[in-house]
Structures are given as C-alpha cells and as structure tokens.
Design a protein around this motif. Structure first.
Motif, PDB file in Angstrom:
ATOM      1  N   ASP A  11       1.081  -1.183  -0.211  1.00 50.85           N
ATOM      2  CA  ASP A  11       0.452  -0.037   0.179  1.00 50.85           C
ATOM      3  C   ASP A  11       1.003   1.453  -0.101  1.00 50.85           C
ATOM      4  N   VAL A  12       2.420   0.989   0.554  1.00 51.44           N
ATOM      5  CA  VAL A  12       2.650   2.158   0.863  1.00 51.44           C
ATOM      6  C   VAL A  12       4.099   2.043   0.790  1.00 51.44           C
ATOM      7  N   VAL A  13       5.047   2.450   0.239  1.00 53.17           N
ATOM      8  CA  VAL A  13       6.540   2.123   0.344  1.00 53.17           C
ATOM      9  C   VAL A  13       6.869   3.836   0.327  1.00 53.17           C
ATOM     10  N   ILE A  14       8.365   3.411   1.792  1.00 49.19           N
ATOM     11  CA  ILE A  14       8.879   4.547   2.217  1.00 49.19           C
ATOM     12  C   ILE A  14      10.398   4.668   2.559  1.00 49.19           C
ATOM     13  N   LEU A  15      10.571   5.906   1.756  1.00 54.44           N
ATOM     14  CA  LEU A  15      12.728   5.055   1.164  1.00 54.44           C
ATOM     15  C   LEU A  15      13.083   6.593   2.238  1.00 54.44           C
ATOM     16  N   GLY A  16      13.892   5.943   3.300  1.00 57.59           N
ATOM     17  CA  GLY A  16      14.266   6.753   4.698  1.00 57.59           C
ATOM     18  C   GLY A  16      13.578   6.544   5.540  1.00 57.59           C
ATOM     19  N   ARG A  34      -0.399  -2.332   4.028  1.00 55.69           N
ATOM     20  CA  ARG A  34       0.621  -2.301   4.269  1.00 55.69           C
ATOM     21  C   ARG A  34       1.761  -2.043   3.300  1.00 55.69           C
ATOM     22  N   VAL A  35       3.030  -1.970   4.799  1.00 55.95           N
ATOM     23  CA  VAL A  35       4.267  -1.144   4.451  1.00 55.95           C
ATOM     24  C   VAL A  35       6.118  -1.933   4.302  1.00 55.95           C
ATOM     25  N   LEU A  36       6.045  -1.443   2.974  1.00 52.81           N
ATOM     26  CA  LEU A  36       7.619  -1.583   2.714  1.00 52.81           C
ATOM     27  C   LEU A  36       8.213  -0.093   3.354  1.00 52.81           C
ATOM     28  N   HIS A  37       9.157  -0.344   4.490  1.00 51.41           N
ATOM     29  CA  HIS A  37      10.122   0.140   4.406  1.00 51.41           C
ATOM     30  C   HIS A  37      11.331   0.436   4.074  1.00 51.41           C
ATOM     31  N   VAL A  38      12.636   1.534   3.600  1.00 54.93           N
ATOM     32  CA  VAL A  38      13.777   0.835   3.121  1.00 54.93           C
ATOM     33  C   VAL A  38      15.162   1.912   3.018  1.00 54.93           C
ATOM     34  N   HIS A 429       0.862   4.634  -2.719  1.00 57.28           N
ATOM     35  CA  HIS A 429       1.380   5.491  -2.347  1.00 57.28           C
ATOM     36  C   HIS A 429       3.176   5.797  -1.671  1.00 57.28           C
ATOM     37  N   PHE A 430       4.171   6.685  -2.254  1.00 53.97           N
ATOM     38  CA  PHE A 430       5.241   6.711  -2.160  1.00 53.97           C
ATOM     39  C   PHE A 430       5.641   8.213  -1.398  1.00 53.97           C
ATOM     40  N   VAL A 431       6.456   7.566  -0.541  1.00 50.30           N
ATOM     41  CA  VAL A 431       6.801   8.131   0.681  1.00 50.30           C
ATOM     42  C   VAL A 431       8.606   8.704   0.402  1.00 50.30           C
ATOM     43  N   VAL A 432       9.078  10.038  -0.192  1.00 46.70           N
ATOM     44  CA  VAL A 432      10.469   9.934   0.257  1.00 46.70           C
ATOM     45  C   VAL A 432      11.323  10.698   0.704  1.00 46.70           C
ATOM     46  N   GLU A 433      12.130  10.656   1.561  1.00 43.12           N
ATOM     47  CA  GLU A 433      13.546  11.042   2.157  1.00 43.12           C
ATOM     48  C   GLU A 433      13.626  12.988   0.490  1.00 43.12           C
ATOM     49  N   GLU A 434      14.383  13.660   1.168  1.00 41.58           N
ATOM     50  CA  GLU A 434      14.473  15.089   0.380  1.00 41.58           C
ATOM     51  C   GLU A 434      15.624  14.552  -0.177  1.00 41.58           C
ATOM     52  N   GLY A 435      15.993  14.001   0.713  1.00 38.10           N
ATOM     53  CA  GLY A 435      17.714  14.088  -0.474  1.00 38.10           C
ATOM     54  C   GLY A 435      17.807  12.722  -1.205  1.00 38.10           C
ATOM     55  N   SER A 436      16.734  12.451  -1.421  1.00 40.93           N
ATOM     56  CA  SER A 436      16.538  10.655  -2.830  1.00 40.93           C
ATOM     57  C   SER A 436      15.751  12.326  -3.944  1.00 40.93           C
ATOM     58  N   VAL A 437      15.266  12.845  -3.550  1.00 40.23           N
ATOM     59  CA  VAL A 437      14.771  13.770  -4.736  1.00 40.23           C
ATOM     60  C   VAL A 437      15.559  14.960  -5.301  1.00 40.23           C
ATOM     61  N   GLY A 438      15.874  14.525  -6.817  1.00 38.92           N
ATOM     62  CA  GLY A 438      16.817  15.698  -7.193  1.00 38.92           C
ATOM     63  C   GLY A 438      16.426  17.567  -7.269  1.00 38.92           C
ATOM     64  N   THR A 439      17.032  18.165  -7.849  1.00 37.44           N
ATOM     65  CA  THR A 439      16.791  19.491  -7.749  1.00 37.44           C
ATOM     66  C   THR A 439      15.950  19.951  -8.865  1.00 37.44           C
ATOM     67  N   ASP A 440      15.835  19.223  -9.710  1.00 31.55           N
ATOM     68  CA  ASP A 440      15.379  19.568 -11.190  1.00 31.55           C
ATOM     69  C   ASP A 440      13.905  19.199 -10.829  1.00 31.55           C
ATOM     70  N   TRP A 441      13.167  18.612  -9.333  1.00 31.61           N
ATOM     71  CA  TRP A 441      11.846  17.993  -9.012  1.00 31.61           C
ATOM     72  C   TRP A 441      11.725  18.608  -8.497  1.00 31.61           C
ATOM     73  N   LYS A 442      11.966  19.460  -7.508  1.00 29.98           N
ATOM     74  CA  LYS A 442      11.799  20.234  -6.225  1.00 29.98           C
ATOM     75  C   LYS A 442      11.395  21.572  -6.282  1.00 29.98           C
TER      76      LYS A 442
END
Length: 727
Positions: A11-16, A34-38, A429-442
């Motif tokens: 259901d949700v994948v979380i990075l960080g 259902r959560v996957l946390h990596v 849904h996908f939740v991601v830490e700030e450092g994994s998002v490139g500046t082009d997408w912020k």
C-alpha cells in the motif's frame, strides 16, 4: 527481510528512516496498511541517527571519501504501455564541511612520560595519515592496535612540542580530514620555542600541590570505550507538552524508550555561565535577582498566561521593545528573551509571547524544566516508531533503496517503484526523504538554509555543581555583531550518551559561514582549547567535530514536480523541538487516509483474539457438547478456585512490584511518558505491542531490543511549585 524475498505489492513504500518517515510508517502500519520501509544506509534514522564513537569515526571517514555518483541503470524494460520512469537521486549532499579535532593525547599519560617526544604528522603527509588516525574502526578494536597505527611514521617531527594530534579539514564544501595533533592542553610546555606567558596560562605550583592531578583521558581511551557513546547528528529536546511527547503517549510508543529530565537551564552572560530560574522555588532562591526583580518576573509571567489587548498592540513590533516597555531590567530581559522565549531581539512580539507561553505550559509536567531527553540519544526515537511499524506488519530493508518511480502518464500517479535490485514493486503511495529527490523535481520557494553543528567531548561540566549528573540546556546570545545565537545541550553519563568522567556537548546555530567559523569562537570562550586564553577553570575539550547540515524547515510535503501520490519528508530543522517533523508526518497521513486516526493506541496483548484461537474454541465446544452437566459444574468450581488463588497471588505480586518501584525510584531519574491525568513514571522498555493475526514481523537487527532498555526508572515527583505559574 532479504531483498530477494520482498513481496511485489504494498500500500505504501517509504524511502528513508528519518523521524518523519518513521512516524508515517508506524501510523500506516498501525491501521492495517501494507508498508515497505527501506533505507540505502546501513543504519536507521538517517540524519537523526546516533552513533557510537567508533561509528562516528567511520561516518566521518565516509564523508571524507569522495564517493562517485552511481550510474543510473536503465530499467525501461520493466515499463508497460503508457508509463514512464522518474529516477531518484543516489547521492544526497545534506552534510558538508566535516572537520574533526582531537586535543587530548593519543596514548595514556603514563606512556607519554616515557616517550616525551611523540611522533607528529605534518600536513604534507596528511593523505597517508588519514588511514592511520581516522579509519573505519570496529567496536571490538583494542586501544593497543590504535596506538601502534598512529606510530607508524615516527621519523617526522614538528618544531613545536605542543603538536601531537589534530584532525582538521579544508573548508571548500567537500568533507576532508587531515591530521595534525595536539598534546594535552593542561601540560605546561613550550610552544613554538617560547615560554608560556600571560596569554598561555599554566597551573601554579601551589595549586598543583594542593589539588590532586586529574588523570587526562586519552584518545585511546575514547576509542576503547567508544561503545559507551551515543552521539547524535542532530541536537534537539522534547518539550514535555510538545507534539512528539503527546504522540509517544497516545500511540504507546513511549514504552520502547526511556527519558531523562533536563535538570537546569543556563545562559552565557557577561563572560560567565549563569543558571536561569525556571521554577517558583528557583526564582525566590536565586541570588542573581533582587527582591524587586523577582516580583516583577512573577508578575510578568502571570500576565503572559492569557493574551491581552496591551499585548496585541505590540503585534509586529520587536519582542525586546515590549519587554523594555514593561520596565524589566537587563537581567530579566536577558532571561526572558534568550532563555525562556529563546528568540532573537527582532522577533515579533506575538511570536515571543507564544514561545514564552509554551515554555510555561511545559513546566512542571515531568520536572522543573520544560524539557526531556531520551536515554541513549535522539536516534532512539525514530527506531521506536520503526519498531512499532514492524510489530504491526511493516517490512524493513537496510542497505536497500529505490532507484526510480514508475509513473502513469495519463493520471500522473506513481504506480510502482523499481528498487536497487531491479524488482518492480507496485504501490498506492510513495513517501520519500528529501535527499533522494533531485533538484529538478523540487519546487524551491526560498534559498537553501543550513545549520552549523558542533559535538564536543569534554572532561567536565560547563557549570560544576554538587551533582555530576546534570543535563543542561544552555543559551548563548550572539557574542559579536553578525554572529548567530547558539543553543547548547550538555549531557552527562547517566543519559547513556558518553563514558563516565566525560560530558557530551552539542552546539547548534543557523549557518552564517562554515560550522567551524560559526561555533569555534563560542567553544573557545566557554571551554579550554589550545586557542583559549585565561580559561583555566573551564572544562577541557578532548575531541570535537564540526559540520554543516541542511535546514529543511521550508520544505513542503507536496506541490513539487512529482506525481500526486508522492510525498516528500524533510530532514531536521533548526528549532529546538520536533513540531515540524511531527506535523509533517501527520499531514502526509491525513492526505492519504483522511478518515483514519493518526497513530491510535496499540492494543493490549490480552485484548487480541487470533484466528487460531477462535477455531480451536469452536472445535472444543462441539467435542464437549455431549458431556454431562456434572462435569461442567465440577470444572466451573475448579476454575473459580483457580481464579481466587490467582487473585491472591496477583495481589501479592502487585505489592512486591510497588515496593520494588519505590526502591528503584531512589536510585534513578528515568521518566515514563504517561498522560498527565495518570502521572509520570518510568520506562522499562517492555514490549506490550503484539502483532495482529497473520502479520509478519521483519528482521531488524539495528533496532534496540527490550533487553537493551532494562534500566530501572521511577516516578518523578510532580511538584506544584516547580511550575512558575503554580500548575
């Protein structure tokens, strides 16, 4: 869980595994998602992590090494019609300007006496010395091996006898570590061929005879006792009525942690450290305030409880101006501005009064200051929420990452993610830490800000007292024009963050320059270093670390150039509390599941009915349906007798537990977070959260087990006089 065993749908994948991401993971898992946390790292909590001393040396070495960005692999073969890939950043640069210094001897003093001319490494040979002095050290490495490694190049010596060990760094934005070492700063020796004079004070002979010499802690001892340290990358405290404490209590996650009360608040003023009166008893016992000042302070604090028309008239005007118009003296203005409201002179009045009210509300709940600190460091808090997520079925993978997102071009939603092993994992849904998002997408609305951090290991408290187990919050106003205000937290060994005989000191401020440029002047004034002058009575710095960290307080969770079901979590911010991260986690949860409760309490184990229990009870009823009533009556009588015996035993056990808790309360000062109505007690780290039927608890070797939190704690006394307002 092994990466090759991962299910293909969540259901949700979380990075960080930072604080916000960990709270989000626990909240989703708790309500049945259902959560996957990596995490791509080998440890939990990301920039909120805590390290042993040896682990911190490894962390420094990793930031010293210039890692080459990984080449993005082509996963286009995993795409279906109408899909596209968004690649994530693989090398987030949230830490910079890492500089470490050691001001103590490499070896024990007894060994130094036999070899007065220790080897020195000059700057020309720093490249080879990095591997000798700052290296990836295992936790079981002996101090003898460390000493032998530092003696590999004895042929090079410097003219100055003071130099023995020092880690320094270039200040070009890239983390580097060089070696250039100092001897113990308490040693009275010649410097650069000159006798120590007025600007290099030494202990007098009379003083050395009257006071026993204190054995200097060596660098080898720090390495040998490295596992006793838990050094945080971020320095924060928990407000006793803040959002994080409320969430820990509501969700029952507080059972996984133990806390210490911050025992005093200090401030630096007129060249010395003073204690700030934080309770009614402190105010009237203070020798720093006159009787008139004490009455003015109490009258002002009473007037701050509720907003008045007079206060609203100052909205938009500086808080310092409001304090001056209240006819408060310089002493009270300093205490109120810097140590109670903890704001700057140009802060608007409404914000200053709000901070003052929050400070007063938090007084008296768990002690005579508003703050708590978690035993074993702040890195425990994200791990506690990760543990709750795992208990309720979340799956964890460290050293594992997400390479790219699979996006539906028509709906602009993330349909799946591709992990670092090339596995396609579907998710809603996908939740991601700030450092994994490139500046082009912020979507950047303001220029980036940074925090300056310093971590010191000292041999004494900044303000000695009768107790050597003080936990202190220190506010340092700008020491010169253009300098930032500094917040400092001094931790003793009872917090399980440093070895006995030492203190762990954290300094934080908004960056003006590099961390060394911002904070070294404060360190020089408050502590004894080779650059200090007339600081004989100050504690000595044994080892210190400077680095800059990204301030993520201005980042929004959505609104970026990303799919609509992708949410971004920011890292640590510059505030003293945790409100920003908790509000961000709750906002993400409400965006995805607006009808669900955010982190509801975990059920008690006896309230959980498993599927197997239901089946077995029904089967047993059918088999025993033909039994006679006499047998049932006899069984009922036996059960009643057993209940009576158990009740008697329970009563005796409860009495024993009460006696044991009372005895333990005399030996420790730990705090259990409970609702205010039930008082406060201790945290033993017991795991009373049980997984629901069919859930899978992942293998999480880095999260503390209950056995690692066995320290006894007690119910601290709630003194009504401990709060200024008499709560």
């Amino acid at each position: 869980m092994a990466a090759e065993d991962l299910p293909s749908e969540f259901d949700v994948v979380i990075l960080g595994t930072g604080l916000a991401e960990s709270v989000v993971a626990a909240a989703f898992s708790r309500v049945g998602q259902r959560v996957l946390h990596v995490d791509r790292r080998s440890y939990y909590a990301a920039n909120w992590a805590s390290f042993t001393f040896n682990g911190l040396l490894t962390w420094i070495q990793e930031h010293h090494e210039e890692s080459q960005p990984e080449e993005a692999q082509d996963w286009s073969s995993l795409l279906e019609e109408g899909e596209e890939l968004i690649y994530l950043s693989s090398d987030p640069a949230s830490i910079s300007n890492v500089q470490a210094f050691c001001f103590t001897s490499e070896e024990d003093e007894e060994e130094e006496a036999s070899s007065p001319d220790p080897p020195n490494t000059t700057e020309e040979e720093t490249g080879g010395a990095n591997e000798d002095v700052v290296k990836e050290t295992s936790e079981t490495e002996s101090a003898d091996l460390k000493e032998e490694e530092t003696k590999e190049k004895p042929e090079e010596r410097a003219d100055g006898a003071e130099k023995e060990q020092r880690f320094t760094a270039l200040n070009d934005g890239k983390s580097t570590v060089q070696t250039d070492v100092f001897r113990p700063i308490t040693q009275a020796s010649k410097t650069d061929g000159k006798e120590p004079g007025a600007d290099q004070p030494t202990a007098s002979a009379a003083q050395s005879q009257s006071e026993p010499a204190k054995k200097k802690i060596s660098y080898a001892q720090l390495v040998k006792e490295g596992r006793r340290f838990n050094i945080d990358l971020v320095s924060k405290l928990l407000y006793s009525r803040g959002s994080l404490v409320d969430l820990l209590i509501k969700s029952n996650v507080s059972r996984y942690a133990e806390f210490k009360n911050v025992t005093r608040i200090l401030t630096y003023r007129h060249g010395k450290v003073e204690q700030v009166p934080c309770s009614r008893a402190d105010v009237f016992a203070s020798r720093q305030l006159s009787v008139v000042e004490k009455r003015k302070l109490m009258r002002f604090l009473t007037s701050c409880v509720e907003e008045t028309e007079e206060q609203r008239a100052y909205n938009g005007r500086p808080y310092l101006e409001f304090l001056c118009d209240q006819q408060l003296g310089d002493n009270l203005q300093h205490f109120l501005l810097h140590s109670i409201a903890m704001v700057t002179e140009d802060t608007p009045t409404e914000e200053g009064l709000s901070s003052t009210r929050h400070f007063l509300r938090c007084l008296g709940r768990y002690g005579n200051t508003p703050f708590l600190f978690p035993v074993y460091g702040l890195g425990e808090i994200p791990q506690c929420f990760c543990r709750m997520c795992a208990v309720f079925g979340g799956i964890y993978c460290l050293r594992h990452s997400v390479s790219c997102l699979v996006v539906d071009k028509t709906t602009n939603r993330c349909k799946a993610v591709v992990d670092s092993q090339g596995q396609r994992i579907s998710c809603s849904h996908f939740v991601v830490e700030e450092g994994s998002v490139g500046t082009d997408w912020k979507m950047v609305t303001s220029p980036p800000r940074f925090l300056s951090r310093a971590v010191l290991i000292t041999d004494g408290s900044i303000l000695p007292s009768d107790s050597d187990q003080q936990v202190s919050m220190v506010t340092v106003p700008p020491i010169a024009a253009g300098c930032p205000a500094v917040k400092m937290v001094e931790l003793c060994s009872s917090t399980m963050t440093c070895m006995p005989g030492t203190y762990l000191v954290h300094l934080t401020c908004q960056s003006v320059g590099s961390a060394y440029e911002d904070l070294s002047p404060v360190v020089t004034k408050l502590f004894r270093t080779p650059e200090s002058h007339d600081q004989e009575n100050c504690p000595s710095v044994l080892w210190c670390l400077y680095f800059n960290m990204t301030d993520s307080s201005g980042l929004e969770v959505e609104g970026h150039h990303l799919p609509s079901n992708v949410f971004v979590c920011s890292g640590p911010d510059g505030s003293l509390g945790h409100e920003h991260a908790i509000k961000q986690a709750e906002l993400i949860f409400q965006k995805i599941l607006p009808e669900e409760d955010f982190c509801p309490p975990a059920p008690n184990p006896e309230d959980i009915i498993y599927d197997g229990d239901n089946n077995s009870s029904s089967m047993g009823g059918e088999e025993n349906g033909g039994a006679g009533e006499e047998e049932n009556d006899g069984a009922g009588e036996e059960e009643e007798e057993k209940k009576e015996v158990l009740e008697e035993n329970d009563g005796e056990e409860e009495k024993k537990e009460v006696v044991e808790e009372e005895e333990q309360s005399l030996q420790t000062e730990g705090i259990r977070l409970q609702p205010l109505e039930t008082g406060s007690g201790s945290v033993g780290g017991s795991d009373s959260c049980s997984p629901p039927a069919g859930s899978q608890i992942s293998r999480r070797d880095a999260v503390q087990t209950p056995e690692q939190h066995t320290a006894s704690t007690h119910n601290p006394q709630r003194e009504s006089a401990s709060c200024m307002m008499g709560n």
